[in-house]
Design a protein around this motif. Structure first.
Motif, short mmCIF file in Angstrom:
data_model
loop_
_atom_site.label_atom_id
_atom_site.label_comp_id
_atom_site.label_asym_id
_atom_site.label_seq_id
_atom_site.Cartn_x
_atom_site.Cartn_y
_atom_site.Cartn_z
N GLY A 1 0.46 -5.19 -6.44
CA GLY A 1 1.02 -5.18 -5.14
C GLY A 1 0.76 -3.73 -4.43
O GLY A 1 0.36 -2.84 -4.94
N PRO A 2 1.04 -3.88 -3.18
CA PRO A 2 0.61 -2.54 -2.45
C PRO A 2 1.58 -1.32 -2.64
O PRO A 2 1.09 -0.15 -2.46
CB PRO A 2 0.81 -3.06 -0.88
CG PRO A 2 1.85 -4.05 -0.92
CD PRO A 2 1.64 -4.91 -2.23
N MET A 3 2.58 -1.71 -3.38
CA MET A 3 3.38 -0.61 -3.74
C MET A 3 3.62 -0.15 -5.44
O MET A 3 4.41 0.57 -5.79
CB MET A 3 4.87 -0.69 -3.33
CG MET A 3 4.88 -0.86 -1.62
SD MET A 3 6.31 -1.14 -0.83
CE MET A 3 6.94 0.66 -0.93
N ASP B 1 9.79 -2.41 3.18
CA ASP B 1 8.87 -2.38 2.22
C ASP B 1 7.73 -3.11 2.79
O ASP B 1 6.30 -2.73 2.71
CB ASP B 1 8.94 -2.72 0.93
CG ASP B 1 9.50 -3.96 0.98
OD1 ASP B 1 10.13 -4.51 1.77
OD2 ASP B 1 9.47 -4.72 -0.38
N TYR C 1 1.84 -8.98 -1.08
CA TYR C 1 3.36 -8.93 -1.04
C TYR C 1 3.92 -7.70 -1.90
O TYR C 1 3.25 -7.52 -3.27
CB TYR C 1 4.08 -10.18 -1.33
CG TYR C 1 5.46 -10.23 -0.81
CD1 TYR C 1 5.77 -9.68 0.49
CD2 TYR C 1 6.57 -10.58 -1.72
CE1 TYR C 1 7.23 -9.71 0.85
CE2 TYR C 1 8.00 -10.68 -1.41
CZ TYR C 1 8.12 -10.26 -0.17
OH TYR C 1 9.44 -10.13 0.12
N PRO C 2 4.65 -6.67 -1.49
CA PRO C 2 5.39 -5.64 -2.47
C PRO C 2 5.95 -6.22 -3.61
O PRO C 2 6.02 -5.64 -4.67
CB PRO C 2 5.97 -4.94 -1.58
CG PRO C 2 5.66 -5.41 -0.02
CD PRO C 2 5.38 -6.70 -0.15
N ASN C 3 6.40 -7.65 -3.89
CA ASN C 3 7.49 -7.87 -4.76
C ASN C 3 7.03 -9.24 -5.15
O ASN C 3 6.42 -10.22 -4.61
CB ASN C 3 8.80 -7.98 -4.15
CG ASN C 3 9.28 -6.79 -3.06
OD1 ASN C 3 9.18 -5.62 -3.49
ND2 ASN C 3 9.30 -7.29 -1.83
N TRP D 1 14.09 -5.85 -2.12
CA TRP D 1 12.85 -5.34 -1.76
C TRP D 1 12.96 -3.65 -1.98
O TRP D 1 12.10 -3.01 -1.71
CB TRP D 1 12.74 -5.54 -0.12
CG TRP D 1 13.93 -5.31 0.58
CD1 TRP D 1 14.23 -3.85 1.07
CD2 TRP D 1 14.70 -5.93 0.92
NE1 TRP D 1 15.56 -3.82 1.53
CE2 TRP D 1 15.73 -5.33 1.68
CE3 TRP D 1 15.24 -7.33 0.94
CZ2 TRP D 1 17.05 -5.96 2.30
CZ3 TRP D 1 16.30 -7.94 1.38
CH2 TRP D 1 17.20 -7.38 2.12
N ARG E 1 4.50 -1.98 -7.70
CA ARG E 1 5.74 -2.28 -8.62
C ARG E 1 5.48 -3.43 -9.77
O ARG E 1 4.51 -3.97 -9.91
CB ARG E 1 6.71 -3.04 -7.61
CG ARG E 1 7.39 -2.29 -6.54
CD ARG E 1 8.28 -2.80 -5.51
NE ARG E 1 8.92 -1.65 -4.48
CZ ARG E 1 9.33 -1.99 -3.71
NH1 ARG E 1 9.53 -3.30 -2.87
NH2 ARG E 1 9.90 -1.15 -2.68
N ALA F 1 4.07 -2.02 3.78
CA ALA F 1 3.02 -2.35 3.14
C ALA F 1 1.89 -3.26 3.99
O ALA F 1 0.75 -3.23 3.67
CB ALA F 1 3.45 -3.19 1.95
N HIS G 1 2.50 -10.47 -5.59
CA HIS G 1 1.69 -9.46 -5.76
C HIS G 1 0.20 -9.94 -5.30
O HIS G 1 -0.52 -9.33 -4.63
CB HIS G 1 1.42 -8.80 -6.98
CG HIS G 1 2.96 -7.70 -7.15
ND1 HIS G 1 3.02 -7.16 -8.42
CD2 HIS G 1 3.70 -7.39 -6.33
CE1 HIS G 1 4.39 -6.70 -8.28
NE2 HIS G 1 4.71 -6.66 -6.96
N ASP H 1 12.99 -0.19 -4.30
CA ASP H 1 12.44 0.14 -5.72
C ASP H 1 13.36 0.11 -6.90
O ASP H 1 14.65 0.07 -6.74
CB ASP H 1 11.84 1.56 -5.73
CG ASP H 1 10.58 1.92 -4.89
OD1 ASP H 1 9.89 0.99 -4.72
OD2 ASP H 1 10.42 2.78 -4.31
#
Length: 769
Positions: free
Chosen positions: A646-648, A264, A353-355, A235, A650, A268, A349, A237
């Motif tokens: 995704g929200p970050m 994260d 989900y961030p990943n 999780w 990635r 998120a 994503h 970066d």
């Protein structure tokens, strides 16, 4: 000289009857929770729990996985109940097949395992929407709160779960000892409390109610906070070389919390930044309990950690040295993501989900793999668990005192866990290879036990300084009672187990074994440590194993009693037999004390003699590797352009495989093997495997082999073979992989393809001894 001293006093009595957990006086096998440890049947108890997801494992393999878990030293398993799997449509519940929670709990009980049910409603485990059904998401409710509309949907779910558990709770003589509500909920303590209230209103009575406590979570007093510790995190970066939280977990500390695990997701999905959480804390009212010590690590597309078996084992031992009173692992057995109406049910994503994680595999590089592979850390952890089964009632009540070690990698890290009269000395020079720490020369410790009068209360170990090699962790016994009148004053070997008048210890590679008795006598070993290194003392016998033999040691019920088993292949007890799963044609096994006779089904049995141990060689014609011909440089292949989401924002996993290299693998008949895996040693970016039209496996390359289970597809494999779709590695994409594998060239390379055939052998005793 690297000399260290520490004075330890008897710990203060724990607080009692201050927590809303446990069972009333007079209850059979009564479970209680004090401020420092758990009790069972009137004495301290050190639970050992592993996460196993019944709904991600084929039902026909449940018994095997649970058998290995019990043989690995677990006394309990925890499992998520994924709402989406059980209520795919509003009001239609499914508890069939490998969704049969009740059958799983009953089978766990038959293997001697207790169960902690992680009830949700929100779970996670990288399940789509954390396990929330799509129909629930579509309603737009204020989920994970006390919103009446949301709770109105939670009640039927809980009622269904509780109906599955009826008659199986600890108070009813069953294996269910605990329940967790929700998961990783940080700022809704009233909601967490309400979930327990709802479950109890619906009839659930268990002695232990838990919630995840990491991240500075606000946990109500009606729930016991459990903690986590990971050596890596998918999780993080792709720019993070090693997570800032990781080094802390290889040192000794009574601090339980970790603000960064799942940070994260918290940020998120919940909008809660790590900086706003409470600082790390130590709780004087509840025992140091864990439910997510990293048993391995999952991979995401953007970040693919390579957690080693040594990472897992050393982190776990560091937590025991730090005062843990409950070892809980996530994951202990891997599995496969479910497939539903929306396709595979992994988080991604696309679900916010961030990943992006693999579509099918949830192997987690756990001690027991996705397809039943037994990994080295299954054996490493079993050594801890044998010890805890023998000494856990004493260790649980011992206080941990840190002797030294912190951020400075050159400072020796050590601690003592003690009851004021005896204890264990912990020391470590282990940290993962990406940031190793050095050996410690000339080490010697003096521990003064204030609970012992006179000179007998001071123990120096070893009597002459020794060098502690790099990359090891030790837990040495101090003032351990061998018999009522004979004391093991100290040993530079670790206690494994004892059986009748036999005490088993394990040497550490690179550390000379010194055994000192209570009167100061230093015991000479007759031979180097190993299966034949027995030392006869007054009323007791010592067996000092070498490191490699200790990793082969089991203690299993067989032929009417507990016996020690040394085996080259994984083994567990089931229905009075020993079940062996070799992946090589020949397997050595030895038993102490030996049964009068041994019979084998599934292999030929040849006695190989022995003195104290009775030994045999098992020959299984259907076990062993079968090389497969495959193009080592498939191509051409074109990687799709990198995407982020995704929200970050990635890196997103590729969905376009039109440019993939296609590799066909013809699979010859793999005979009557109990299990057959196609094992690919390859490099690339991502891969998918098909048998006919069926999508059966996927892999984000991260430096480990790719195992594809062929067993459920015998006929289809014979007809179609296996089709691989492989995308090439492209360093410029920016995916993070471990430094040890980072130098691979762009493209695709297949170093080898092998059919790994695993046999199943049942050993029965012809008589008892």
């Amino acid at each position: 000289m690297n000399a260290h001293e520490l004075r330890v006093s008897p710990p203060a009595p724990p607080l009692r009857d201050h927590l809303p957990f446990g069972e009333p006086e007079g209850a059979p096998d009564r479970i209680e929770v004090t401020s420092r440890w758990f009790e069972r049947g009137g004495r301290p108890w050190f639970p050992i729990t592993g996460e196993i997801h019944y709904s991600r494992i084929p039902r026909e393999r449940w018994s095997e996985v649970l058998g290995h878990a019990r043989a690995g030293g677990l006394d309990s398993v925890a499992t998520y109940v994924f709402w989406a799997a059980h209520e795919p449509e509003p009001g239609r519940f499914d508890w069939s097949g490998n969704l049969d929670l009740r059958a799983f709990i009953e089978l766990a009980g038959a293997h001697g395992l207790d169960v902690i049910v992680r009830m949700g409603p929100w779970g996670h485990g990288e399940y789509r929407y954390g396990g929330f059904p799509d129909w629930l998401i579509a309603q737009g409710l204020a989920t994970r709160t006390n919103d009446p509309a949301y709770l109105g949907l939670v009640r039927p779910l809980y009622a269904q779960i509780i109906a599955q558990i009826k008659g199986l709770t600890h108070a009813e003589g069953g294996p269910v000892i605990g329940a967790q509500v929700d998961n990783e909920l940080y700022d809704q303590p009233d909601h967490l409390a309400t979930l327990r209230e709802i479950a109890e209103e619906l009839g659930l009575r268990v002695p232990i109610w838990t919630a995840t406590g990491w991240g500075g979570a606000q946990v109500p007093e009606t729930l016991l906070p459990l903690y986590s510790a990971y050596s890596e995190g998918f999780w993080e970066d792709e720019t993070v070389e090693w997570p800032a939280f990781a080094p802390f977990h290889f040192r000794y500390s009574e601090v339980r919390d970790d603000l960064t695990v799942g940070a994260d997701l918290r940020e998120a999905l919940d909008g809660i930044a790590t900086e706003s959480a409470e600082p790390l804390k130590h709780d004087d009212r509840t025992p140091f309990a864990t439910c997510e010590l990293g048993g391995g690590m999952h991979v995401a597309y953007h970040r693919r950690p390579l957690v080693s078996p040594e990472d897992v084992a050393n982190l776990a031992l560091a937590k025991i040295g730090s005062g843990s009173a409950w070892q809980g692992y996530y994951m202990y057995a891997g599995g496969t993501q479910r497939t539903g109406a929306h396709g595979t049910e992994q988080e991604s994503h696309a679900t916010g989900y961030p990943n992006d994680v693999p579509a099918l595999t949830y192997d987690f590089h756990a001690p027991i793999g996705e397809h039943g592979q037994i990994r080295p850390h299954h054996h490493y952890l079993r050594r801890h668990h044998l010890w805890l089964h023998e000494e856990g009632h004493r260790i649980a009540a011992m206080e941990s005192i840190v002797g030294g070690g912190g951020d400075d990698p050159d400072e020796l890290r050590w601690a003592v866990r003690s009851d004021g009269k005896s204890g264990y000395l912990f020391a470590t020079t282990y940290q993962p290879p990406k940031r190793p720490i050095a050996a410690q020369p000339g080490v010697q410790f003096t521990v003064r036990f204030d609970g012992v009068a006179g000179d007998d209360g001071s123990v120096t170990v070893p009597t002459s300084p020794v060098d502690l090699p790099a990359g090891v962790s030790v837990a040495w016994p101090l003032r351990y009672a061998l018999t009522e009148g004979l004391e093991l004053r100290s040993a530079t070997a670790q206690l494994l187990t004892r059986m009748d008048d036999l005490v088993v210890l394990a040497a550490t590679d690179g550390v000379p074994v010194e055994i000192v008795l209570g009167d100061g006598t230093i015991v000479d070993l007759p031979v180097p440590p190993g299966p034949e290194c027995f030392v006869d003392l007054d009323g007791v016998r010592l067996l000092i194993l070498d490191d490699a033999s200790a990793n082969r040691l089991y203690k299993l019920p067989f032929a009417g009693r507990d016996r020690l088993v040394l085996a080259d292949a994984p083994v567990y007890a089931e229905d009075g037999d020993l079940v062996v799963h070799p992946d090589a044609e020949h397997t050595a096994i030895a038993i102490l004390p030996a049964p009068d006779g041994l019979e084998a089904r599934g292999a030929r049995l040849e006695p190989t003699g022995g003195t104290d141990w009775a030994a045999w060689t098992l020959t299984a014609d259907d076990a062993g590797p079968m090389p497969v011909q495959v193009d080592p440089s498939p191509g051409p292949a074109t990687a799709p352009e990198p995407r982020r989401g995704g929200p970050m924002e990635r890196l997103s996993a590729p969905t376009d495989y039109t440019g993939a290299a296609t590799v066909h693998v013809d699979v010859a008949d793999f005979g009557d093997a109990d299990r057959a895996l196609l094992r690919l040693d390859w490099t690339g970016d991502t891969g998918r495997a098909y048998i006919g039209a069926a999508f059966v496996s996927d892999h984000f390359w991260h430096g480990r082999v790719w195992d594809i289970d062929l067993t459920p597809h015998r006929e289809a494999v014979a007809e179609h073979g296996v089709r691989l779709e492989l995308l090439p590695w492209r360093r410029a994409t920016g995916v993070w992989v471990d430094p040890t594998v980072r130098g691979v060239q762009d493209g695709i390379a297949i170093d080898s393809a092998t059919i790994v055939r695993v046999a199943k052998i049942r050993l029965s005793a012809a008589g008892e001894r």
